[in-house]
Design a protein around this motif. Structure first.
Motif, mmCIF file in Angstrom:
data_model
loop_
_atom_site.group_PDB
_atom_site.id
_atom_site.type_symbol
_atom_site.label_atom_id
_atom_site.label_comp_id
_atom_site.label_asym_id
_atom_site.label_seq_id
_atom_site.Cartn_x
_atom_site.Cartn_y
_atom_site.Cartn_z
ATOM 1 N N TYR A 116 10.854 -8.882 11.290
ATOM 2 C CA TYR A 116 11.584 -10.721 10.306
ATOM 3 C C TYR A 116 12.531 -10.246 9.276
ATOM 4 C CZ TYR A 116 7.627 -9.363 6.851
ATOM 5 O OH TYR A 116 6.874 -9.457 5.986
ATOM 6 N N TYR A 220 7.989 -15.989 -2.919
ATOM 7 C CA TYR A 220 7.940 -16.647 -4.441
ATOM 8 C C TYR A 220 7.954 -18.338 -3.840
ATOM 9 C CZ TYR A 220 6.780 -12.747 -6.637
ATOM 10 O OH TYR A 220 6.415 -11.598 -7.513
ATOM 11 N N ALA A 350 4.605 -2.242 -6.901
ATOM 12 C CA ALA A 350 5.972 -2.109 -7.628
ATOM 13 C C ALA A 350 5.941 -0.909 -8.912
ATOM 14 C CB ALA A 350 6.062 -3.218 -8.215
ATOM 15 N N ASN A 355 4.135 3.933 -5.101
ATOM 16 C CA ASN A 355 5.954 3.421 -3.782
ATOM 17 C C ASN A 355 6.014 4.416 -3.086
ATOM 18 O OD1 ASN A 355 8.187 2.222 -2.403
ATOM 19 N ND2 ASN A 355 6.652 0.732 -3.139
ATOM 20 N N HIS A 359 4.637 3.244 0.974
ATOM 21 C CA HIS A 359 5.739 2.335 1.646
ATOM 22 C C HIS A 359 5.967 2.375 2.985
ATOM 23 C CE1 HIS A 359 9.664 1.017 1.733
ATOM 24 N NE2 HIS A 359 10.531 1.836 2.446
ATOM 25 N N HIS A 367 -1.497 -5.972 2.618
ATOM 26 C CA HIS A 367 -0.629 -6.461 0.712
ATOM 27 C C HIS A 367 -0.106 -7.306 1.615
ATOM 28 C CE1 HIS A 367 0.974 -7.481 -2.394
ATOM 29 N NE2 HIS A 367 2.347 -7.436 -1.554
ATOM 30 N N ARG A 432 3.792 1.848 9.639
ATOM 31 C CA ARG A 432 3.955 0.586 10.186
ATOM 32 C C ARG A 432 5.201 0.380 11.559
ATOM 33 N NH1 ARG A 432 6.923 -2.871 5.297
ATOM 34 N NH2 ARG A 432 6.413 -5.181 6.609
HETATM 35 FE FE1 HAS Z 1 4.118 -7.953 -2.100
HETATM 36 C C1 HAS Z 1 5.940 -6.017 -0.311
HETATM 37 C C2 HAS Z 1 4.777 -6.070 -4.899
HETATM 38 C C3 HAS Z 1 3.098 -10.867 -4.623
HETATM 39 C C4 HAS Z 1 4.966 -10.878 -0.039
HETATM 40 N N1 HAS Z 1 5.292 -8.843 -0.202
HETATM 41 C C5 HAS Z 1 5.807 -7.336 0.897
HETATM 42 C C6 HAS Z 1 5.909 -7.812 1.709
HETATM 43 C C7 HAS Z 1 5.507 -8.677 1.946
HETATM 44 C C8 HAS Z 1 5.189 -9.082 0.846
HETATM 45 C C9 HAS Z 1 6.020 -10.027 2.897
HETATM 46 O O1 HAS Z 1 7.437 -3.917 -5.244
HETATM 47 C C10 HAS Z 1 6.210 -6.749 3.213
HETATM 48 C C11 HAS Z 1 7.975 -6.682 3.174
HETATM 49 C C12 HAS Z 1 8.025 -6.016 4.260
HETATM 50 O O2 HAS Z 1 8.548 -6.359 5.187
HETATM 51 O O3 HAS Z 1 8.827 -4.837 4.226
HETATM 52 N N2 HAS Z 1 4.797 -8.452 -4.037
HETATM 53 C C13 HAS Z 1 4.871 -7.277 -5.517
HETATM 54 C C14 HAS Z 1 4.428 -7.641 -6.360
HETATM 55 C C15 HAS Z 1 3.759 -8.858 -6.661
HETATM 56 C C16 HAS Z 1 3.271 -9.363 -4.861
HETATM 57 C C17 HAS Z 1 4.149 -7.316 -8.248
HETATM 58 N N3 HAS Z 1 4.298 -10.026 -2.460
HETATM 59 C C18 HAS Z 1 3.080 -10.707 -3.244
HETATM 60 C C19 HAS Z 1 3.137 -12.170 -2.838
HETATM 61 C C20 HAS Z 1 3.601 -12.096 -1.353
HETATM 62 C C21 HAS Z 1 3.588 -11.035 -1.555
HETATM 63 C C22 HAS Z 1 3.158 -13.327 -3.673
HETATM 64 C C23 HAS Z 1 3.390 -13.516 -0.395
HETATM 65 C C24 HAS Z 1 3.186 -14.653 -0.288
HETATM 66 N N4 HAS Z 1 5.110 -6.570 -2.362
HETATM 67 C C25 HAS Z 1 5.655 -5.785 -4.074
HETATM 68 C C26 HAS Z 1 6.222 -4.436 -3.496
HETATM 69 C C27 HAS Z 1 6.661 -4.226 -2.101
HETATM 70 C C28 HAS Z 1 5.962 -5.912 -1.912
HETATM 71 C C29 HAS Z 1 6.731 -3.180 -4.237
HETATM 72 C C30 HAS Z 1 7.561 -3.329 -1.128
HETATM 73 C C31 HAS Z 1 6.373 -2.807 -0.411
HETATM 74 C C32 HAS Z 1 7.390 -1.314 0.157
HETATM 75 O O4 HAS Z 1 7.050 -0.106 0.055
HETATM 76 O O5 HAS Z 1 7.627 -1.604 0.709
HETATM 77 C C33 HAS Z 1 3.645 -10.290 -7.845
HETATM 78 O O6 HAS Z 1 3.851 -11.229 -7.611
HETATM 79 C C34 HAS Z 1 2.026 -10.355 -7.757
HETATM 80 C C35 HAS Z 1 0.982 -10.681 -9.186
HETATM 81 C C36 HAS Z 1 -0.334 -11.347 -8.766
HETATM 82 C C37 HAS Z 1 -1.381 -11.188 -9.767
HETATM 83 C C38 HAS Z 1 -2.462 -11.885 -9.140
HETATM 84 C C39 HAS Z 1 -2.742 -13.311 -9.864
HETATM 85 C C40 HAS Z 1 -4.527 -14.073 -9.242
HETATM 86 C C41 HAS Z 1 -4.540 -14.824 -9.396
HETATM 87 C C42 HAS Z 1 -6.080 -15.308 -8.756
HETATM 88 C C43 HAS Z 1 -6.911 -15.182 -9.838
HETATM 89 C C44 HAS Z 1 -8.002 -16.322 -8.957
HETATM 90 C C45 HAS Z 1 -9.208 -17.231 -9.064
HETATM 91 C C46 HAS Z 1 -9.862 -17.108 -7.961
HETATM 92 C C47 HAS Z 1 -8.671 -18.180 -10.349
HETATM 93 C C48 HAS Z 1 -1.154 -10.552 -10.690
HETATM 94 C C49 HAS Z 1 -3.922 -15.773 -9.542
HETATM 95 C C50 HAS Z 1 -11.297 -16.496 -9.356
HETATM 96 C C51 HAS Z 1 -12.251 -15.930 -7.958
HETATM 97 C C52 HAS Z 1 -13.082 -15.120 -8.470
HETATM 98 C C53 HAS Z 1 -13.847 -14.576 -6.839
HETATM 99 C C54 HAS Z 1 -13.719 -14.807 -9.175
#
Ligand code: HAS
Length: 549
Positions: A116, A220, A350, A355, A359, A367, A432
């Protein structure tokens, strides 16, 4: 919302779920191949099903579902579409569907087993890239339709802040349009000439960089519609207002600014980019974490306010008062819970040095199954349960609600097993994207599968539960579309749950899009202009850049 707008949203949902059926079936085949318990027939290749799985679920299911949700929400919050908006949105839907059909045919016929992420040096038939271009053009037409609807509303309501749903939709679409520029550039100027043989070779580093310029904000583009539901739908299900209108808008602005200039964090191991630019983009990646943390804060506040309003006392008493019996809420709550480890894993990915460890291992697969595969997918399930009945006028009966609980429960268990196994296996070193699941009998490699969670069966058991859950979801969707009894009484009609949002303290400049587009472009130039121009200057001979760039 009007009958035409309903139809449009329903057709988008229909295509989304057809893609979902094929995509999840391919997923089921994959876990068995990975565990060496299934030999595919000679006409079917592992990479072919892996491509179909990724494309149909991550790219196609999401895109159609997102447009269904945005179309319905924009019509609901800004009023029904006029004829021009309608025309553009239908054209968008048709072009995206044609592109999807062509891409699927190319993958199934074995001419596009390029995964993809489809970047060079893997090469597909030229028609596959034409299909992808059609998908993008189609989404642009749909985006222009919705943006046009918004502009018309703004003209009628001069000086007013738009409703939160519309604001968030606009931010998501602007992000999408700017992000697509990278993939359009590489597909049109690099892949198509290369795949049709008009040029001899391709500038691999440039094509991968342009892909990830698009590929990261793409995640995003999946997440933000889920966040729209978290911010605008969840409070309504909880019986409260949006916690803070300005916080919600600011978080979307931050996504617009920081989600694009970060693509190099997918290329940290690539030698063609200097450490300086990688480091800069890692810093910007840490900025894009902030709006997710703001969202987490906002959600916890919403839960607590609602729980206390309903009589919850003490430090955590409010938690018990949340509407656990409402599957629309429970599904989204589990989605959020999964995003805590999902986001933490993203932060690990990140972190430049860490990484190196993860990676290209199964960790990354883990993830994205607990980011797009659960937080986003389960939010979309939570939306499905009310959006389809809302659009069709049918009832989400008690029986269907019970099935929905089984469905989200099994999805959660399946994903927990499968993604935990994938994370652990990845840390142990399992790569992978490999069809060689037996690792040629290599003893050290087979030890990867000796753990309690990371054994041969866990991933397959998880994958099988997920597939059964997916089929149950399809059954529920088919019922809601065609079979469930129609709502006759007014109180039986499913509502579109949109919470009230108090805009009285929201600064007007948050809706001055030109400021945010300007800052976003400046950040993109800062992060990308020099490294990309360096890659173009050092283009390999014969890659055609002296003509196209
Ligand atoms: Fe990612 C690779 C870094 C978010 C999707 N990511 C991927 C790939 C996909 C993907 C598809 O830096 C693979 C691509 C491939 O095929 O090669 N990702 C991040 C970072 C974030 C992040 C820093 N990723 C996502 C999201 C995705 C997604 C969202 C899809 C929708 N990602 C990477 C990196 C890679 C990567 C590297 C490359 C790795 C490599 O080497 O290949 C940030 O946006 C994450 C921030 C999120 C938070 C979480 C906040 C929590 C919340 C929930 C609150 C919960 C509540 C419930 C209120 C800090 C908002 C309470 C419940 C209780 C039970 C208490």
């Amino acid at each position: 919302i009007g009958i035409q707008d309903r139809k449009l949203a329903l057709w988008n949902i229909g295509v989304a779920y057809i893609a979902f059926i094929i995509g999840t079936f391919c997923g089921l085949l994959q876990v068995f191949v990975r565990n060496n318990s299934l030999d595919l027939p000679t006409w079917l290749n592992y990479y072919q099903i892996l491509t179909a799985h990724g494309v149909l679920l991550a790219l196609i299911f999401t895109t159609f579902f997102i447009f269904a949700f945005l179309i319905a929400g924009m019509s609901k919050s800004l009023g029904g579409f006029g004829p021009k908006v309608n025309l553009f949105a239908w054209l968008g839907f048709i072009v995206t569907t044609i592109g999807t059909a062509l891409a699927t045919v190319m993958i199934i016929s074995g001419k596009a087993s390029v995964l993809y992420t489809f970047y060079a040096p893997l090469k597909a038939s030229g028609w596959y890239y034409v299909a992808l271009a059609l998908v993008i053009i189609g989404t642009w037409l749909s985006s222009f339709a919705l943006l046009g609807h918004y502009v018309a509303w703004k003209k009628r309501n001069k000086g007013q802040l738009s409703p939160l749903f519309a604001y968030m939709t606009v931010a998501t679409l602007i992000l999408w349009l700017i992000a697509c520029l990278g993939v359009v550039a590489t597909v049109v100027f690099q892949y198509i000439p290369w795949a049709f043989g008009w040029v001899d070779t391709i500038n691999v580093e440039l094509s991968r960089s342009l892909f990830w310029y698009f590929g990261h904000p793409l995640v995003y583009f999946w997440l933000l519609p889920a966040y729209i539901a978290w911010y605008t739908v969840v409070p309504k299900l909880l019986g409260v207002k949006v916690f803070s209108d300005s916080l919600a808008r600011l978080s979307f602005v931050l996504f617009l600014l920081f989600s694009i200039p970060v693509g190099f964090h997918h290329q940290l191991t690539e030698p063609g980019i200097s450490s300086f630019w990688k480091f800069l983009q890692v810093v910007l990646t840490f900025m894009v974490i902030i709006p997710s943390l703001m969202t987490a804060f906002s959600m916890f506040a919403t839960f607590e306010i609602s729980g206390r309003k309903k009589g919850g006392t003490g430090l955590f008493g409010w938690f018990k008062k949340l509407p656990w019996k409402d599957v629309r809420f429970t599904s989204i709550f589990i989605a959020m819970a999964f995003f805590i480890p999902g986001g933490a894993g993203g932060i690990i990915n990140a972190s430049f040095q860490l990484n190196e460890l993860v990676h290209n291992t199964l960790w990354i697969v883990g993830h994205f199954h607990i980011t797009v595969g659960t937080p986003v997918a389960m939010t979309f399930m939570g939306i499905t349960f009310w959006l389809i009945p809302y659009l069709t006028g049918r009832k989400f009966t008690k029986r269907l609600q019970k099935l929905a609980f089984i469905q989200i429960g099994s999805w959660s268990i399946g994903m927990l097993l499968m993604s935990t196994a994938q994370h652990i296996l990845g840390l142990l070193g399992a790569p992978r994207r490999t069809a060689y699941s037996g690792y040629s009998g290599n003893v050290n490699a087979l030890e990867w599968f000796d753990g309690i969670l990371s054994n041969h069966v866990t991933m397959a058991v998880g994958g099988t539960i997920l597939f059964l859950s997916a089929m149950l979801l399809v059954y529920i969707v088919a019922n809601l579309l065609f079979i469930a009894p129609e709502a006759k009484l007014k109180e039986e009609i499913e509502e579109f749950p949109l919470a009230e949002s108090d805009k009285s303290h929201t600064p007007k400049f948050l809706e001055n899009w030109w400021i945010w587009i300007g800052v976003a472009v400046a950040l993109i130039l800062m992060a990308y202009a020099l490294p990309l121009s360096h890659m173009i200057q050092h283009a390999p001979p014969g890659s055609g850049h002296h003509i196209t760039w």
